[in-house]
Design a protein around this motif. Structure first.
Motif, PDB file in Angstrom:
ATOM      1  N   ARG A 100       0.837  -1.210   0.000  1.00  0.00           N
ATOM      2  CA  ARG A 100       0.000   0.000   0.000  1.00  0.00           C
ATOM      3  C   ARG A 100       0.873   1.262   0.000  1.00  0.00           C
ATOM      4  O   ARG A 100       0.605   2.230  -0.732  1.00  0.00           O
ATOM      5  N   ALA A 101       1.929   1.236   0.792  1.00  0.00           N
ATOM      6  CA  ALA A 101       2.838   2.378   0.839  1.00  0.00           C
ATOM      7  C   ALA A 101       3.530   2.572  -0.497  1.00  0.00           C
ATOM      8  O   ALA A 101       3.722   3.698  -0.974  1.00  0.00           O
ATOM      9  N   ALA A 102       3.932   1.465  -1.155  1.00  0.00           N
ATOM     10  CA  ALA A 102       4.589   1.565  -2.461  1.00  0.00           C
ATOM     11  C   ALA A 102       3.642   2.140  -3.510  1.00  0.00           C
ATOM     12  O   ALA A 102       4.043   2.971  -4.334  1.00  0.00           O
ATOM     13  N   LEU A 103       2.397   1.728  -3.469  1.00  0.00           N
ATOM     14  CA  LEU A 103       1.411   2.227  -4.436  1.00  0.00           C
ATOM     15  C   LEU A 103       1.081   3.696  -4.188  1.00  0.00           C
ATOM     16  O   LEU A 103       0.778   4.447  -5.127  1.00  0.00           O
ATOM     17  N   ALA A 104       1.144   4.116  -2.916  1.00  0.00           N
ATOM     18  CA  ALA A 104       0.802   5.494  -2.589  1.00  0.00           C
ATOM     19  C   ALA A 104       1.892   6.455  -3.035  1.00  0.00           C
ATOM     20  O   ALA A 104       1.631   7.627  -3.239  1.00  0.00           O
TER      21      ALA A 104
END
Length: 270
Positions: free
Chosen positions: A266-270
């Motif tokens: 999720r952090a990578a996608l954000a």
């Protein structure tokens, strides 16, 4: 086929000319797994057929290790009690198919029954493997679901069948994909090919988001090999140089801290 008296059988067993495979079933030499299975089927009612994990292995998508033999019988047939045997009574009519000469539940029926009854984290890898093996198609699975309405676990099967993807190549890859989907993240693409500037395929990732250039890999025991480690380092450096952000996970992440996987991606996608 030979007909022998009980006395003659006992004599030949004592001389090691015969081997007892199952009660009432003997062979003239030690038996492997296949012969033992056939001997077991001889001890069962004629309506018996392999089902669940046992049928899945025979159809080519047995991703779960199971030492017991699973058979299905009509509800009205008494349940035999034999060592190593698990009997399932079924209310759904079914016409068995012969696989290697052994009657089995058809592949699509077997796959949906397992999708209903396995734990969720094992059910999707089985569905992926069923499609990858060519034993079933996703359309056939969807059509089969209607026969299982109101049966236990059908809701889970209805959720997982549309997610099944035959591109997944191992159980952990399928499980990792499911963890991300259940974490309400976009479904990643399985076995994603990365091309160089000339459009030539260079590396294949377990999972990834092509447009965001995020790759996701499961590191199993094979990655501990020294030669494999060298290859992985070259691969990692090339991907990084070409704008890919890679995230790697192990069995500890997958089975003990799935929330960490979701938070990381999720952090990578954000």
């Amino acid at each position: 086929m030979r007909t022998l008296t009980v006395k003659r059988i006992r004599l030949q067993v004592s001389r090691e000319e015969l081997v007892r495979v199952r009660r009432g079933v003997y062979a003239d030499q030690p038996c492997g797994d296949e012969e033992e299975l056939r001997a077991l089927m001889l001890c069962l009612p004629p309506e018996a057929m392999l089902t669940r994990q046992s049928a899945a292995r025979r159809h080519g998508f047995g991703v779960l290790r199971e030492d017991q033999v699973h058979v299905q019988l009509p509800a009205a047939v008494p349940r035999p009690r034999l060592p190593g045997l698990v009997v399932h009574h079924s209310v759904l009519p079914v016409q068995p198919v012969l696989v290697g000469g052994v009657p089995c539940v058809p592949a699509v029926r077997c796959a949906v029954e397992l999708a209903r009854t396995l734990r969720r984290l094992d059910a999707l890898p089985m569905l992926d493997a069923a499609i990858r093996s060519g034993a079933v198609t996703q359309d056939e699975l969807i059509a089969e679901l209607s026969a299982h309405r109101s049966l236990r676990g059908v809701r889970q099967a209805r959720e997982l069948v549309p997610l099944a993807d035959g591109r997944a190549e191992c159980r952990q890859e399928s499980q990792l994909r499911l963890v991300l989907i259940d974490g309400r993240l976009p479904p990643p693409e399985p076995q994603l090919w990365v091309h160089d500037r000339d459009g030539i395929r260079r590396y294949r990732l377990d999972l990834g988001y092509r447009e965001r250039r995020i790759g996701i890999e499961y590191d199993g025991l094979s990655h501990l090999d020294r030669e494999r480690l060298r290859h992985d380092r070259d691969r990692m450096n090339w991907l990084h140089a070409n704008g890919w952000r890679m995230r790697y996970f192990t069995d500890r992440d997958l089975y003990r801290r799935p929330a960490h996987i979701v938070a990381t991606i999720r952090a990578a996608l954000a």
